[in-house]
Each structure stands twice: as C-alpha cells, then as structure tokens.
Scaffold this motif. Structure first.
Motif, PDB file in Angstrom:
ATOM      1  N   LEU A   1       0.832  -1.211   0.000  1.00  0.00           N
ATOM      2  CA  LEU A   1       0.000   0.000   0.000  1.00  0.00           C
ATOM      3  C   LEU A   1       0.865   1.260   0.000  1.00  0.00           C
ATOM      4  CD1 LEU A   1      -2.813  -1.036   2.523  1.00  0.00           C
ATOM      5  CD2 LEU A   1      -2.939  -0.950   0.027  1.00  0.00           C
ATOM      6  N   LEU A   2       1.961   1.229   0.759  1.00  0.00           N
ATOM      7  CA  LEU A   2       2.857   2.385   0.780  1.00  0.00           C
ATOM      8  C   LEU A   2       3.470   2.643  -0.591  1.00  0.00           C
ATOM      9  CD1 LEU A   2       4.749   1.979   4.189  1.00  0.00           C
ATOM     10  CD2 LEU A   2       3.174   3.804   3.539  1.00  0.00           C
ATOM     11  N   LEU A   3       3.875   1.575  -1.255  1.00  0.00           N
ATOM     12  CA  LEU A   3       4.487   1.743  -2.573  1.00  0.00           C
ATOM     13  C   LEU A   3       3.481   2.256  -3.593  1.00  0.00           C
ATOM     14  CD1 LEU A   3       6.801  -1.407  -2.776  1.00  0.00           C
ATOM     15  CD2 LEU A   3       7.467   0.979  -2.466  1.00  0.00           C
ATOM     16  N   VAL A   4       2.232   1.814  -3.477  1.00  0.00           N
ATOM     17  CA  VAL A   4       1.193   2.344  -4.373  1.00  0.00           C
ATOM     18  C   VAL A   4       0.986   3.832  -4.115  1.00  0.00           C
ATOM     19  CG1 VAL A   4      -1.247   2.241  -4.955  1.00  0.00           C
ATOM     20  CG2 VAL A   4       0.040   0.126  -4.639  1.00  0.00           C
ATOM     21  N   GLY A   5       0.940   4.207  -2.843  1.00  0.00           N
ATOM     22  CA  GLY A   5       0.802   5.622  -2.519  1.00  0.00           C
ATOM     23  C   GLY A   5       1.987   6.447  -3.005  1.00  0.00           C
ATOM     24  N   VAL A   6       3.184   5.889  -2.862  1.00  0.00           N
ATOM     25  CA  VAL A   6       4.375   6.588  -3.352  1.00  0.00           C
ATOM     26  C   VAL A   6       4.330   6.727  -4.864  1.00  0.00           C
ATOM     27  CG1 VAL A   6       6.875   6.394  -3.611  1.00  0.00           C
ATOM     28  CG2 VAL A   6       5.817   5.956  -1.406  1.00  0.00           C
ATOM     29  N   SER A   7       3.855   5.692  -5.551  1.00  0.00           N
ATOM     30  CA  SER A   7       3.778   5.767  -7.010  1.00  0.00           C
ATOM     31  C   SER A   7       2.843   6.882  -7.466  1.00  0.00           C
ATOM     32  CB  SER A   7       3.316   4.419  -7.576  1.00  0.00           C
ATOM     33  OG  SER A   7       1.955   4.163  -7.261  1.00  0.00           O
TER      34      SER A   7
ATOM     35  N   TYR B   1      11.978  11.685 -17.893  1.00  0.00           N
ATOM     36  CA  TYR B   1      11.181  11.413 -16.694  1.00  0.00           C
ATOM     37  C   TYR B   1      10.987   9.927 -16.428  1.00  0.00           C
ATOM     38  CZ  TYR B   1      10.103  16.400 -16.719  1.00  0.00           C
ATOM     39  OH  TYR B   1      10.197  17.768 -16.684  1.00  0.00           O
ATOM     40  N   ALA B   2      11.007   9.101 -17.450  1.00  0.00           N
ATOM     41  CA  ALA B   2      10.839   7.661 -17.221  1.00  0.00           C
ATOM     42  C   ALA B   2      11.978   7.115 -16.369  1.00  0.00           C
ATOM     43  CB  ALA B   2      10.773   6.929 -18.562  1.00  0.00           C
ATOM     44  N   VAL B   3      13.198   7.548 -16.642  1.00  0.00           N
ATOM     45  CA  VAL B   3      14.354   7.120 -15.855  1.00  0.00           C
ATOM     46  C   VAL B   3      14.277   7.680 -14.439  1.00  0.00           C
ATOM     47  CG1 VAL B   3      16.867   7.237 -15.655  1.00  0.00           C
ATOM     48  CG2 VAL B   3      15.809   6.865 -17.891  1.00  0.00           C
ATOM     49  N   LEU B   4      13.906   8.948 -14.323  1.00  0.00           N
ATOM     50  CA  LEU B   4      13.829   9.582 -13.005  1.00  0.00           C
ATOM     51  C   LEU B   4      12.772   8.924 -12.122  1.00  0.00           C
ATOM     52  CD1 LEU B   4      14.181  13.365 -13.924  1.00  0.00           C
ATOM     53  CD2 LEU B   4      15.819  11.955 -12.700  1.00  0.00           C
ATOM     54  N   MET B   5      11.609   8.624 -12.696  1.00  0.00           N
ATOM     55  CA  MET B   5      10.554   7.998 -11.899  1.00  0.00           C
ATOM     56  C   MET B   5      10.956   6.598 -11.457  1.00  0.00           C
ATOM     57  SD  MET B   5       6.917   9.223 -13.541  1.00  0.00           S
ATOM     58  CE  MET B   5       7.255   8.620 -15.188  1.00  0.00           C
ATOM     59  N   THR B   6      11.657   5.868 -12.313  1.00  0.00           N
ATOM     60  CA  THR B   6      12.097   4.524 -11.944  1.00  0.00           C
ATOM     61  C   THR B   6      13.110   4.577 -10.804  1.00  0.00           C
ATOM     62  OG1 THR B   6      11.746   3.773 -14.211  1.00  0.00           O
ATOM     63  CG2 THR B   6      13.130   2.407 -12.805  1.00  0.00           C
ATOM     64  N   ILE B   7      14.060   5.509 -10.877  1.00  0.00           N
ATOM     65  CA  ILE B   7      15.050   5.635  -9.812  1.00  0.00           C
ATOM     66  C   ILE B   7      14.388   6.071  -8.514  1.00  0.00           C
ATOM     67  CG2 ILE B   7      17.101   6.900  -9.063  1.00  0.00           C
ATOM     68  CD1 ILE B   7      17.964   7.053 -11.962  1.00  0.00           C
ATOM     69  N   THR B   8      13.433   6.990  -8.591  1.00  0.00           N
ATOM     70  CA  THR B   8      12.719   7.442  -7.391  1.00  0.00           C
ATOM     71  C   THR B   8      11.940   6.303  -6.750  1.00  0.00           C
ATOM     72  OG1 THR B   8      12.491   9.632  -8.405  1.00  0.00           O
ATOM     73  CG2 THR B   8      11.130   9.157  -6.483  1.00  0.00           C
ATOM     74  N   MET B   9      11.282   5.489  -7.570  1.00  0.00           N
ATOM     75  CA  MET B   9      10.562   4.334  -7.033  1.00  0.00           C
ATOM     76  C   MET B   9      11.523   3.311  -6.425  1.00  0.00           C
ATOM     77  SD  MET B   9       7.330   4.722  -7.163  1.00  0.00           S
ATOM     78  CE  MET B   9       6.977   3.024  -6.686  1.00  0.00           C
ATOM     79  N   LEU B  10      12.701   3.169  -7.014  1.00  0.00           N
ATOM     80  CA  LEU B  10      13.705   2.264  -6.446  1.00  0.00           C
ATOM     81  C   LEU B  10      14.124   2.735  -5.056  1.00  0.00           C
ATOM     82  CD1 LEU B  10      15.824  -0.019  -6.590  1.00  0.00           C
ATOM     83  CD2 LEU B  10      17.342   1.598  -7.757  1.00  0.00           C
ATOM     84  N   LEU B  11      14.383   4.030  -4.904  1.00  0.00           N
ATOM     85  CA  LEU B  11      14.761   4.557  -3.597  1.00  0.00           C
ATOM     86  C   LEU B  11      13.618   4.423  -2.595  1.00  0.00           C
ATOM     87  CD1 LEU B  11      16.698   7.786  -4.663  1.00  0.00           C
ATOM     88  CD2 LEU B  11      17.630   5.566  -4.010  1.00  0.00           C
ATOM     89  N   ALA B  12      12.378   4.619  -3.053  1.00  0.00           N
ATOM     90  CA  ALA B  12      11.226   4.438  -2.159  1.00  0.00           C
ATOM     91  C   ALA B  12      11.096   2.990  -1.718  1.00  0.00           C
ATOM     92  CB  ALA B  12       9.952   4.894  -2.867  1.00  0.00           C
ATOM     93  N   ALA B  13      11.300   2.060  -2.657  1.00  0.00           N
ATOM     94  CA  ALA B  13      11.225   0.635  -2.312  1.00  0.00           C
ATOM     95  C   ALA B  13      12.307   0.266  -1.308  1.00  0.00           C
ATOM     96  CB  ALA B  13      11.347  -0.212  -3.571  1.00  0.00           C
TER      97      ALA B  13
END
Length: 324
Positions: free
Chosen positions: A14-20, A283-295
């Motif tokens: 749920l946290l990862l969905v919210g972060v996304s 932005y595709a690369v940036l969003m992927t890296i941001t999601m990686l750090l969130a995970a």
C-alpha cells in the motif's frame, strides 16, 4: 511472527502504491518534457512524438498505463538513450550496489567497534580521537574530501586510480578484472564509509554510555560476569536498538549519497544517470530511480522492525499482530 510479517508486507504494498501516485503526479506537474526541450524538432513533429509516447493522454490515464506497465516489469522507455529503462539501469544499478553495499558493511563495522570502544574507554585518547573524526565526518563536504583524496592517493602518491571502474582500454577478465574493479572502488567506498560512519558512531557511543549506566549492567557485573560478556552480550544488544531504526534510511541514503561520489570519481552508476536525466527531462528514468529509492526505504523499515524484535525480546510481534 508469520501473521505480523504478512501484515507488514501488505502495508509495504500500500505504501508503494501511494508513493507511485505521488511520484507520477509530481513529475506530471513539472513543466515541459524531453520533446518540448528539444529545439531541433518542429512543433508538428513534437506533437506527433508526444502522441506516440502517450503524453497527449489525460494524466490519470497516463498514470494507470505507467502503473500497469510497472507491475509487469516494464518501467518505460528512455527517450534519451532510445532503450527500455530496464536495459539502461540494470548494469548501472549493479555498479552502484557493489559500492553502496561495501560502504554499508564497513560503515556498520567501524561504527560498532569504534562506538563500543569509545564508550567503554570514555574520556580516553581513543574516545577523543573518535570524537574528532566524528565531527570531521559530519562537517566536511563529500566533494571536498573526494577531491582531496584523489590528489593525495591518485596524483601525488599514485597508489590508486583517479576514477572510473576499469583502467583505460582494459581487457582484463576473470580474477584480474575483479581485482581491477576493487582497486577502483577503494576511494568511492572510503568516502561513503567516512561520511556514514560518523553519525552512526555517535548513535552507538551515546547508546552504549546510557546502557552502561543502567541497573541491569550493575547487576550483571555484581554477578561476577566478565567485562567482555557484560559489554557485548548485555550492553551492546540494548544499544543496538536506536541504531536499528536508522536502517530504514541507510539503504536509500547510500544510493543517494553516491550521486556526488559517482560524479567525482566518474563511476558508472545510477547517480550519474540520475543527474543527466534531470538535465534532459528523461522522466521515465527519473521515476524509476525514485521508485527504487522508495522501495529501498520501505524495505529498510521492514528489516528494521524485524531486527528490532530480534535485538529486544520484549517486543512481541505475535501479540502485536493479533491485536491488530
């Protein structure tokens, strides 16, 4: 324990969905994109390329398309490199991981040893030396100490390479290649370890000083236990509790701290491509890296909860899970 772990895993999802949601809509609010910043394209060509990339769709539609692709392991397409984001980041993540993991292990080992010895020998010359190193670690900028180490160890003494992951035109294989990579890792890992060990050592030293004054430590000593058993079996286990809570921030923090380090030492990692993606609005690369750090943050928090229960037997995960 099993029920608690399953509950925490559900919360993680749920946290990862919210972060996304936050990540996607924050990037969607940013002005411009890769095509709009490209001055070589005509307005008609920009509109055509934006339509092909789905950027002309409503933001909510773009989000669900992006989320569905991400759940299938497809993290988008890099417009700068003309490749899938996975193909772009996969080798770079591994390069950053080996540096971050080595620095993570060394940071905790140095922090535990120096923190324990400094607390046991309070006000000694070793404690004063650790305090000086602690303040230096917290106050010296990473780029300054990095450039200083390059000058001393790479240029003046010529013991280590100035940067990169391999020697120029290197064709080494097998064990020779591994040793070559390890040689290039020395300076980046040393910088990250130096910067991370200071704050962590402070937590261990402070925690140990508080625990060593506790009543149960006096009782253990009164029973005739050896000082080594008192310090490592009783005091250290309780002093680990405040430091364990930092684990949730240590994992993503190492990758985030490597951004500057990779720039200084020309290390081919995630940090360098993250800065390049900001400049090119990929932005595709940036969003992927941001999601990686969130995970990594969510995973670190989960591991911290489990380790906290292991270090402190008073925590009853099963009862906490049953109440919930």
């Amino acid at each position: 324990m099993t029920r608690y772990i399953l509950k925490r895993l559900a919360v993680m999802v749920l946290l990862l969905v919210g972060v996304s949601v936050l990540v996607f809509f924050l990037f969607a609010l940013m002005p411009g994109d890769y095509y709009s910043s490209n001055r070589t394209l005509t307005p008609e060509r920009k509109a055509e390329l934006r339509a092909l990339a789905g950027l002309d769709q409503p933001v909510i539609v773009q989000y669900f398309i992006w989320l569905g692709n991400m759940l299938r392991g497809q993290f988008g397409y890099s417009l700068v490199y003309n490749r899938d984001v996975t193909d772009v980041l996969a080798p770079l993540i591994w390069n950053s991981f080996i540096v971050a993991f080595a620095a993570f292990v060394l940071t905790w080992l140095i922090a535990i040893v120096s923190g324990v010895l400094a607390s046991v020998r309070q006000y000694s010359w070793f404690d004063k030396l650790v305090t000086v190193g602690l303040f230096a670690s917290l106050s010296v900028p990473s780029f300054f100490i990095g450039l200083l180490m390059i000058k001393i160890f790479a240029l003046d003494l010529q013991w280590l390479p100035t940067g990169g992951m391999l020697d120029t035109a290197s064709s080494s294989t097998g064990a020779a290649r591994v040793l070559e990579i390890m040689r290039h890792m020395v300076l980046p890992v040393a910088i990250l370890t130096f910067l991370g060990a200071g704050s962590l050592t402070r937590y261990f030293r402070t925690g140990m000083l508080e625990v060593l004054r506790a009543d149960f430590i006096r009782t253990a000593r009164a029973k005739g236990l050896k000082e080594r058993s008192v310090v490592f079996s009783h005091a250290l286990r309780n002093a680990l509790l405040p430091a364990i809570t930092l684990l949730a921030f240590e994992l993503p923090g190492l990758f985030a701290g490597a951004i500057i380090t990779e720039q200084i030492f020309n290390w081919p990692g995630v940090g360098r491509i993250q800065l390049e993606s900001v400049q090119t609005r990929d932005y595709a690369v940036l969003m992927t890296i941001t999601m990686l750090l969130a995970a990594l943050t969510v995973l670190g928090s989960f591991l911290a909860d489990i380790l906290y229960a292991v270090a402190d037997p008073r925590v009853r995960l099963v009862r906490a899970g049953s109440r919930a």
